[in-house]
Design a protein around this motif. Structure first.
Motif, PDB file in Angstrom:
ATOM      1  N   LEU A 161      53.843  -7.258  22.272  1.00 59.57           N
ATOM      2  CA  LEU A 161      54.359  -7.252  20.905  1.00 59.57           C
ATOM      3  C   LEU A 161      55.315  -8.419  20.660  1.00 59.57           C
ATOM      4  CD1 LEU A 161      55.147  -3.437  20.520  1.00 59.57           C
ATOM      5  CD2 LEU A 161      53.056  -4.649  19.837  1.00 59.57           C
ATOM      6  N   ASP A 162      55.665  -9.128  21.724  1.00 52.14           N
ATOM      7  CA  ASP A 162      56.603 -10.245  21.623  1.00 52.14           C
ATOM      8  C   ASP A 162      55.982 -11.401  20.838  1.00 52.14           C
ATOM      9  OD1 ASP A 162      59.272 -11.324  22.915  1.00 52.14           O
ATOM     10  OD2 ASP A 162      57.799 -12.952  23.034  1.00 52.14           O
ATOM     11  N   GLY A 163      56.838 -12.166  20.171  1.00 52.67           N
ATOM     12  CA  GLY A 163      56.372 -13.292  19.374  1.00 52.67           C
ATOM     13  C   GLY A 163      55.649 -14.363  20.175  1.00 52.67           C
ATOM     14  N   THR A 164      55.847 -14.366  21.484  1.00 52.83           N
ATOM     15  CA  THR A 164      55.144 -15.317  22.355  1.00 52.83           C
ATOM     16  C   THR A 164      53.635 -15.224  22.176  1.00 52.83           C
ATOM     17  OG1 THR A 164      56.893 -15.122  24.006  1.00 52.83           O
ATOM     18  CG2 THR A 164      54.790 -16.019  24.763  1.00 52.83           C
ATOM     19  N   TYR A 165      53.165 -14.024  21.843  1.00 49.59           N
ATOM     20  CA  TYR A 165      51.720 -13.783  21.766  1.00 49.59           C
ATOM     21  C   TYR A 165      51.165 -13.869  20.350  1.00 49.59           C
ATOM     22  CZ  TYR A 165      52.480 -12.282  26.537  1.00 49.59           C
ATOM     23  OH  TYR A 165      52.817 -12.255  27.859  1.00 49.59           O
ATOM     24  N   LYS A 195      47.600   9.501  17.578  1.00 52.60           N
ATOM     25  CA  LYS A 195      48.632   8.953  16.699  1.00 52.60           C
ATOM     26  C   LYS A 195      49.489   7.891  17.386  1.00 52.60           C
ATOM     27  CE  LYS A 195      52.261  10.106  13.407  1.00 52.60           C
ATOM     28  NZ  LYS A 195      53.036   8.911  13.771  1.00 52.60           N
ATOM     29  N   PRO A 196      50.061   8.173  18.575  1.00 53.41           N
ATOM     30  CA  PRO A 196      50.871   7.126  19.217  1.00 53.41           C
ATOM     31  C   PRO A 196      50.043   5.900  19.603  1.00 53.41           C
ATOM     32  CG  PRO A 196      50.616   9.027  20.674  1.00 53.41           C
ATOM     33  CD  PRO A 196      50.119   9.444  19.331  1.00 53.41           C
ATOM     34  N   ALA A 197      48.769   6.096  19.949  1.00 50.84           N
ATOM     35  CA  ALA A 197      47.907   4.959  20.292  1.00 50.84           C
ATOM     36  C   ALA A 197      47.677   4.083  19.070  1.00 50.84           C
ATOM     37  CB  ALA A 197      46.575   5.455  20.845  1.00 50.84           C
ATOM     38  N   MET A 198      47.385   4.708  17.938  1.00 47.07           N
ATOM     39  CA  MET A 198      47.133   3.943  16.720  1.00 47.07           C
ATOM     40  C   MET A 198      48.416   3.297  16.193  1.00 47.07           C
ATOM     41  SD  MET A 198      43.975   4.099  16.631  1.00 47.07           S
ATOM     42  CE  MET A 198      42.800   5.088  17.585  1.00 47.07           C
ATOM     43  N   ASP A 199      49.536   3.977  16.374  1.00 47.87           N
ATOM     44  CA  ASP A 199      50.824   3.389  15.974  1.00 47.87           C
ATOM     45  C   ASP A 199      51.081   2.100  16.749  1.00 47.87           C
ATOM     46  OD1 ASP A 199      51.290   5.441  14.199  1.00 47.87           O
ATOM     47  OD2 ASP A 199      52.705   6.519  15.493  1.00 47.87           O
ATOM     48  N   TYR A 200      50.761   2.120  18.053  1.00 47.77           N
ATOM     49  CA  TYR A 200      50.954   0.914  18.862  1.00 47.77           C
ATOM     50  C   TYR A 200      49.989  -0.194  18.432  1.00 47.77           C
ATOM     51  CZ  TYR A 200      50.688  -2.527  22.492  1.00 47.77           C
ATOM     52  OH  TYR A 200      50.675  -3.744  23.138  1.00 47.77           O
ATOM     53  N   LEU A 201      48.713   0.148  18.270  1.00 49.42           N
ATOM     54  CA  LEU A 201      47.720  -0.866  17.913  1.00 49.42           C
ATOM     55  C   LEU A 201      48.011  -1.467  16.536  1.00 49.42           C
ATOM     56  CD1 LEU A 201      44.511   0.858  19.329  1.00 49.42           C
ATOM     57  CD2 LEU A 201      45.703  -1.130  20.271  1.00 49.42           C
ATOM     58  N   LYS A 202      48.641  -0.680  15.663  1.00 51.45           N
ATOM     59  CA  LYS A 202      49.066  -1.204  14.358  1.00 51.45           C
ATOM     60  C   LYS A 202      50.117  -2.292  14.557  1.00 51.45           C
ATOM     61  CE  LYS A 202      50.970   0.224   9.887  1.00 51.45           C
ATOM     62  NZ  LYS A 202      51.407   1.390   9.063  1.00 51.45           N
ATOM     63  N   LYS A 203      51.072  -2.060  15.449  1.00 49.19           N
ATOM     64  CA  LYS A 203      52.101  -3.063  15.749  1.00 49.19           C
ATOM     65  C   LYS A 203      51.485  -4.300  16.408  1.00 49.19           C
ATOM     66  CE  LYS A 203      55.698   0.430  16.596  1.00 49.19           C
ATOM     67  NZ  LYS A 203      56.562   1.037  17.651  1.00 49.19           N
ATOM     68  N   LEU A 204      50.553  -4.059  17.319  1.00 48.73           N
ATOM     69  CA  LEU A 204      49.928  -5.161  18.054  1.00 48.73           C
ATOM     70  C   LEU A 204      49.137  -6.080  17.128  1.00 48.73           C
ATOM     71  CD1 LEU A 204      49.438  -6.303  20.931  1.00 48.73           C
ATOM     72  CD2 LEU A 204      47.352  -4.927  21.011  1.00 48.73           C
ATOM     73  N   GLY A 346      40.028   5.496  12.824  1.00 50.01           N
ATOM     74  CA  GLY A 346      41.475   5.500  12.972  1.00 50.01           C
ATOM     75  C   GLY A 346      42.006   4.121  13.319  1.00 50.01           C
ATOM     76  N   TRP A 347      41.287   3.420  14.185  1.00 49.59           N
ATOM     77  CA  TRP A 347      41.668   2.059  14.558  1.00 49.59           C
ATOM     78  C   TRP A 347      41.570   1.117  13.356  1.00 49.59           C
ATOM     79  CZ3 TRP A 347      38.400  -2.246  14.455  1.00 49.59           C
ATOM     80  CH2 TRP A 347      38.962  -3.421  14.949  1.00 49.59           C
ATOM     81  N   LYS A 348      40.480   1.237  12.603  1.00 47.86           N
ATOM     82  CA  LYS A 348      40.302   0.391  11.415  1.00 47.86           C
ATOM     83  C   LYS A 348      41.424   0.610  10.405  1.00 47.86           C
ATOM     84  CE  LYS A 348      35.238  -0.025  11.557  1.00 47.86           C
ATOM     85  NZ  LYS A 348      33.963   0.322  10.872  1.00 47.86           N
ATOM     86  N   SER A 349      41.764   1.872  10.212  1.00 42.24           N
ATOM     87  CA  SER A 349      42.824   2.197   9.258  1.00 42.24           C
ATOM     88  C   SER A 349      44.175   1.668   9.733  1.00 42.24           C
ATOM     89  CB  SER A 349      42.897   3.721   9.088  1.00 42.24           C
ATOM     90  OG  SER A 349      43.966   4.081   8.234  1.00 42.24           O
ATOM     91  N   ALA A 350      44.461   1.819  11.035  1.00 40.77           N
ATOM     92  CA  ALA A 350      45.747   1.386  11.577  1.00 40.77           C
ATOM     93  C   ALA A 350      45.909  -0.133  11.543  1.00 40.77           C
ATOM     94  CB  ALA A 350      45.910   1.897  13.011  1.00 40.77           C
ATOM     95  N   THR A 351      44.817  -0.836  11.778  1.00 44.24           N
ATOM     96  CA  THR A 351      44.892  -2.294  11.913  1.00 44.24           C
ATOM     97  C   THR A 351      44.480  -3.040  10.651  1.00 44.24           C
ATOM     98  OG1 THR A 351      42.644  -2.409  12.827  1.00 44.24           O
ATOM     99  CG2 THR A 351      44.460  -2.149  14.402  1.00 44.24           C
ATOM    100  N   GLY A 352      43.921  -2.310   9.696  1.00 51.79           N
ATOM    101  CA  GLY A 352      43.439  -2.969   8.490  1.00 51.79           C
ATOM    102  C   GLY A 352      42.197  -3.797   8.737  1.00 51.79           C
TER     103      GLY A 352
END
Length: 353
Positions: A161-165, A195-204, A346-352
């Protein structure tokens, strides 16, 4: 895994090129030849320079039987979709793909029961209870990183999640690519639910370059430094690293936890109403033979599907080191097969996406 968009490839052991004739009606297709067998497969086992496990196995199979192998490569999901579209005019004899897509093929009624010789040496978890498919090469999910630009491999999901990536990270598309789907499977496990998996993938997603239908095409980008991190799988990534010196393999973990992975085998099944069922059976037998399985690590950079084949070659030793300290979990493939569309949506919705 992998799994690029559909890519017809010339016959491995002959000069006949696969083209649209494979999906056309009539008896003029390559499949009408009694001395051929047509394989639909996820990518990863055929070498870019003709030096992969498939290349050697198909060559040896033709030499032994006189049967030419016609080969079509594509995404794990795409292979199943194509076979489903052709159900009323079957073209493939054998399909090789990754979980959960081999289970999906079974659920769609695309596979017929056949137990290859040597399947008794395959673990129960790596084959269908009803005999419709059997793993032919064992494999594990993993990630790759650029060893030149990153002096040490990342270790945790949070690091990504760091800006390096930012715009330096990419993973293949869940629901299309086998390894892309595996990203969701691992996240579900590591984060403890949808839910926690999709929350993370949304951030990623803030760092993600975007969708990719092909996992195999991400490794060259990592090797060149266009990407710092991408998904892959151990077999494919290990094989690619032979010609990509900057490619390293790693396994994300939660902070304070252990690196995890799970088996992601190449599983083969005989296609229902295959035009050349007997040739398909012979090829599955050959792929699971002790001789071919001994070459899985030495040539393919993978793991033998048979418990009684103990590889001691240089690659096998290196692969054991790659997996050292990695905690292996077993996904609930029945749940994933049943709810795959829900997870992908769920992944599509979380990540757009």
């Amino acid at each position: 895994m992998r799994r690029n968009t559909l890519k017809p490839i010339a016959a491995v052991t002959g000069s006949i090129a696969l083209a649209a004739t494979l999906s056309a009606c009539g008896g003029n297709s390559a499949a009408s030849d009694d001395k051929t067998v047509t394989v639909y497969s996820a990518d990863g086992l055929k070498g870019e320079n003709g030096d992969g496990w498939y290349d050697q196995v198909f060559k040896d199979f033709t030499k032994k039987t006189g049967i030419k192998v016609e080969y079509v490569e594509g995404g794990s999901g795409e292979m199943v979709q194509r076979a489903a579209r052709e159900k009323s005019n079957t073209q493939a004899d054998v399909i090789v793909t990754l979980p959960p897509f081999i289970q999906q093929a079974d659920g769609k009624g695309l596979l017929q029961k056949y137990t290859p010789r040597g399947a008794d040496q395959v673990d129960g978890a790596d084959k269908a209870a009803d005999g419709t498919w059997t793993s032919v090469v064992n494999n594990y999910f993993g990630f790759v990183y650029n060893k030149k630009d990153l002096k040490t491999a990342p270790t945790t999901w949070d690091e990504l999640l760091d800006g390096t990536y930012k715009n330096k990270l990419q993973y293949s598309t869940p629901g299309v690519a086998g390894d892309g789907t595996a990203v969701v499977v691992k996240a579900l496990h590591d984060f403890g639910g949808k839910k926690p998996a999709m929350d993370y993938l949304k951030k990623l997603q803030a760092n993600n370059v975007g969708p990719s239908a092909s996992t195999g095409k991400l490794a060259p980008k990592v090797d060149k430094g266009e990407l710092l991190v991408a998904n892959g799988d151990v077999q494919m990534s290990f094989a690619q690293s032979k010609t990509m010196p900057n490619l390293g393999i790693w396994f994300p973990k939660k902070a304070g936890g252990k690196p995890t992975s799970f088996a992601l085998p190449y599983a083969g099944g005989l296609v229902k109403n295959a035009p050349h069922s007997e040739n398909g059976k012979k090829l599955l037998d050959f792929m699971l033979s002790a001789g071919a399985q001994q070459q899985v690590s030495s040539i393919g950079g993978g793991f033998s599907a048979r418990k009684d084949v103990k590889a001691t070659d240089e690659n096998a030793i290196a692969l054991a080191k790659v997996m050292d300290g990695v905690e292996i979990f077993e996904p609930d493939w029945n749940d994933i097969d049943k709810n795959l569309q829900t997870y992908v949506e769920g992944w599509k919705s979380a990540t757009g996406s």
